[in-house]
Design a protein around this motif. Structure first.
Motif, PDB file in Angstrom:
ATOM      1  N   LEU A 196       5.619 -37.742  31.116  1.00  0.00           N
ATOM      2  CA  LEU A 196       4.909 -37.959  29.946  1.00  0.00           C
ATOM      3  C   LEU A 196       5.879 -36.656  29.319  1.00  0.00           C
ATOM      4  O   LEU A 196       5.856 -35.482  29.961  1.00  0.00           O
ATOM      5  N   ALA A 197       6.365 -36.773  27.941  1.00  0.00           N
ATOM      6  CA  ALA A 197       7.051 -35.769  27.199  1.00  0.00           C
ATOM      7  C   ALA A 197       6.793 -35.709  25.933  1.00  0.00           C
ATOM      8  O   ALA A 197       6.569 -36.647  25.242  1.00  0.00           O
ATOM      9  N   PHE A 198       6.606 -34.509  25.387  1.00  0.00           N
ATOM     10  CA  PHE A 198       6.523 -34.229  23.966  1.00  0.00           C
ATOM     11  C   PHE A 198       7.641 -34.214  23.494  1.00  0.00           C
ATOM     12  O   PHE A 198       8.803 -33.603  23.989  1.00  0.00           O
ATOM     13  N   THR A 199       8.059 -34.830  22.232  1.00  0.00           N
ATOM     14  CA  THR A 199       9.335 -34.966  21.433  1.00  0.00           C
ATOM     15  C   THR A 199       9.011 -34.841  20.006  1.00  0.00           C
ATOM     16  O   THR A 199       8.011 -35.717  19.682  1.00  0.00           O
ATOM     17  N   ASP A 200       9.889 -34.085  19.213  1.00  0.00           N
ATOM     18  CA  ASP A 200       9.707 -34.172  18.000  1.00  0.00           C
ATOM     19  C   ASP A 200      11.026 -35.235  17.458  1.00  0.00           C
ATOM     20  O   ASP A 200      11.302 -34.939  16.039  1.00  0.00           O
ATOM     21  N   GLY A 201      11.744 -35.977  18.303  1.00  0.00           N
ATOM     22  CA  GLY A 201      12.590 -36.674  17.830  1.00  0.00           C
ATOM     23  C   GLY A 201      13.932 -36.058  18.517  1.00  0.00           C
ATOM     24  O   GLY A 201      14.943 -36.709  18.674  1.00  0.00           O
ATOM     25  N   THR A 202      14.157 -34.778  18.706  1.00  0.00           N
ATOM     26  CA  THR A 202      15.374 -34.108  19.186  1.00  0.00           C
ATOM     27  C   THR A 202      14.940 -33.337  20.106  1.00  0.00           C
ATOM     28  O   THR A 202      15.813 -33.544  21.206  1.00  0.00           O
ATOM     29  N   ALA A 203      14.122 -32.062  20.142  1.00  0.00           N
ATOM     30  CA  ALA A 203      13.894 -31.526  21.129  1.00  0.00           C
ATOM     31  C   ALA A 203      12.750 -32.487  21.847  1.00  0.00           C
ATOM     32  O   ALA A 203      12.019 -33.199  21.678  1.00  0.00           O
ATOM     33  N   ILE A 204      12.780 -31.889  23.345  1.00  0.00           N
ATOM     34  CA  ILE A 204      11.962 -32.528  24.237  1.00  0.00           C
ATOM     35  C   ILE A 204      11.491 -31.628  25.373  1.00  0.00           C
ATOM     36  O   ILE A 204      12.098 -30.787  25.994  1.00  0.00           O
ATOM     37  N   ARG A 205       9.988 -31.817  25.631  1.00  0.00           N
ATOM     38  CA  ARG A 205       9.426 -30.737  26.694  1.00  0.00           C
ATOM     39  C   ARG A 205       8.681 -31.635  27.681  1.00  0.00           C
ATOM     40  O   ARG A 205       7.588 -32.113  27.291  1.00  0.00           O
ATOM     41  N   PRO A 206       9.322 -32.231  28.693  1.00  0.00           N
ATOM     42  CA  PRO A 206       8.529 -32.966  29.471  1.00  0.00           C
ATOM     43  C   PRO A 206       7.460 -32.412  30.273  1.00  0.00           C
ATOM     44  O   PRO A 206       7.536 -31.077  30.585  1.00  0.00           O
ATOM     45  N   MET A 207       6.372 -33.172  30.611  1.00  0.00           N
ATOM     46  CA  MET A 207       5.042 -32.607  31.096  1.00  0.00           C
ATOM     47  C   MET A 207       5.350 -32.383  32.505  1.00  0.00           C
ATOM     48  O   MET A 207       6.189 -33.059  32.999  1.00  0.00           O
ATOM     49  N   VAL A 208       4.269 -32.019  33.242  1.00  0.00           N
ATOM     50  CA  VAL A 208       4.388 -31.924  34.669  1.00  0.00           C
ATOM     51  C   VAL A 208       4.406 -33.383  35.023  1.00  0.00           C
ATOM     52  O   VAL A 208       3.591 -34.342  34.475  1.00  0.00           O
ATOM     53  N   SER A 209       5.031 -33.796  36.068  1.00  0.00           N
ATOM     54  CA  SER A 209       5.236 -35.315  36.444  1.00  0.00           C
ATOM     55  C   SER A 209       3.971 -35.547  37.120  1.00  0.00           C
ATOM     56  O   SER A 209       3.002 -34.855  37.642  1.00  0.00           O
ATOM     57  N   SER A 210       3.886 -37.003  37.378  1.00  0.00           N
ATOM     58  CA  SER A 210       2.491 -37.691  38.036  1.00  0.00           C
ATOM     59  C   SER A 210       2.967 -38.718  38.455  1.00  0.00           C
ATOM     60  O   SER A 210       4.071 -39.362  38.396  1.00  0.00           O
TER      61      SER A 210
END
Ligand code: AMP
Ligand code: GLY
Length: 424
Positions: A196-210
């Motif tokens: 799961l990843a947060f993204t604002d369309g350009t930047a991305i911050r993947p969350m801990v994998s599962s």
């Protein structure tokens, strides 16, 4: 701040509890929420698909920020509607949500932009599909085009089974209208990872994998479900694999969505398979996965509201996420018979107090004369966090044993594949 969360499952419960850790949050409305969520939010009986009802409610209740969690309202344009009345919102537009709501859209996107995925063909005519399937290699994968609650996938082992699958999807419409087009794709092998990843369309911050456990039965047998349990992090997702996914899948997907004129803002879910040829996309979801969210969010240290605001304001680039250095395991307690027929209305008995490090997320229950009773297939998600995976799994099962309702069903091997990672 007054928050509004659209949805009413275990995922929404986990989102609401995490949002409430931010001291700025005064009030959370859940539309519709459920029996257990009522302990954490004001539940309002407006269905997640009642967009007019949601918009009217938001307008008349001074909502400062809204979160739209389930796939249906996202595909229907709930975020577009809330934005149109000036409410800041977390979730993709309907155009961006097509990455999940149409398998044809997502497969064509990956093909056009060179994002690794299984080779595929699209059919809208059953006869043409059967011609192709007659000469194909088995097993093969057949997917209904639209949303089908994670169940729109069949994996026939022979042409005879494929013929029956095409008939049931395209002619008998077992997955509803989602079956008027199908994707037929190559069967891939390898460990599965959810990111799961947060993204604002350009930047991305993947969350801990599962790691999800999608099949109903122990040993990955039986029909596909929405997910019977999860663990995070996923031991197969090493830093090297993460780096490769970032370069070959995550950033190219965001760029592809921008190029198509529908930048994706929200939580983008990458369902990946780590094949011998490298990581490939099995599916995208335009939202937090469930039950993945029930193991990922308990490990997030940063305020979820702050992250969601950064996504909405397109300032995610300047935010680094902090994670707890622990492992989480979630065991789903379901109604016997799920994912097909099951009974509802069974009274639920919960312990007076949960052990330390255990959270109970309510997925399918309701209050009846002040008493919690079952109302869905997946009823509760019991999540435990601990320093090691073995401890988290033991703790989650011990806590699951404290719950009682008639015809309760759970898998007994959640986490076993992850525990044996690297030992095969
Ligand atoms: P999906 O709803 O697309 O995630 O598919 C449900 C499940 O079917 C996945 O989690 C996989 O286990 C399996 N699956 C889907 N596509 C493939 C594929 N191309 N090869 C092998 N298994 C697949
Ligand atoms: N657990 C998979 C999903 O949310 O679709």
């Amino acid at each position: 701040m007054n928050l509004l969360v659209v949805g009413g499952g275990g995922r929404e419960h986990a989102i609401i509890q995490k949002l409430k850790e931010d001291p700025r949050v005064e009030r959370v409305y859940a539309l519709p929420g459920n029996g257990g969520i009522a302990a954490d939010a004001e539940c309002v009986a407006i269905a997640a698909t009642d967009l007019d009802g949601i918009v009217d409610f938001a307008r008349s209740h001074r909502v400062d920020f809204a979160v739209v969690a389930p796939d249906d309202p996202l595909a229907m344009g709930c975020v577009d509607r809330l934005h149109a009345i000036g409410i800041p919102c977390f979730g993709p537009s309907a155009a961006a949500a097509r990455i999940e709501s149409s398998k044809v859209f997502s497969k064509n996107l990956m093909h056009k932009y060179g994002i690794p995925t299984a080779d595929y063909q699209v059919f809208d005519d059953p006869a043409a599909a059967l011609d192709y399937l007659r000469g194909a290699d088995y097993p093969i994968v057949i997917k209904a085009d639209g949303l089908a609650l994670g169940k729109g996938v069949l994996i026939p082992e022979s042409f005879a089974q494929a013929e029956a699958a095409v008939k049931s999807i395209m002619e008998e419409h077992i997955f509803g209208a989602s079956g008027s087009q199908i994707v037929v794709e190559k069967f891939l092998t390898g460990p599965e990872v959810s990111v799961l990843a947060f993204t604002d369309g350009t930047a991305i911050r993947p969350m801990v994998s599962s790691m999800d456990h999608k099949r109903a039965g122990d040993g990955d047998t039986g029909p596909n479900t929405g997910g019977m349990g999860t663990v995070a992090p996923n031991p197969y997702y090493t830093p090297a694999v993460a780096q490769q996914c970032m370069e070959t899948i995550f950033l190219p997907t965001l760029a592809a969505m921008r190029a198509e004129g529908c930048p994706f803002k929200g939580c983008l879910y990458f369902g990946l398979m780590l094949t011998p040829q490298g990581p490939k996309v099995i599916e995208y979801n335009c939202r937090f996965g469930d039950p993945e969210t029930q193991v990922v969010l308990p490990l997030l240290k940063t305020s979820l509201l702050t992250v969601m605001e950064a996504v909405e304001n397109e300032t995610l680039d300047s935010l680094e996420l902090q994670w707890v250095d622990q492992v989480a395991a979630c065991v789903i307690l379901a109604s016997g018979g799920y994912p097909t027929a099951y009974e509802k209305g069974k009274p639920i008995t919960l312990p007076a107090q949960w052990p330390e490090g255990v959270r109970c997320y309510h997925a399918g229950d309701q209050l009846e004369n002040g008493r919690l009773v079952t109302s869905g297939g997946r009823v509760l998600g019991i999540t435990a966090t601990a320093p090691t995976l073995a401890q988290a799994v033991d703790k989650a099962y011990a806590a699951a044993g404290l719950v009682q309702f008639d015809k309760q069903y759970m898998r007994h091997d959640i986490g076993q594949r992850a525990l044996s990672a690297g030992k095969e």
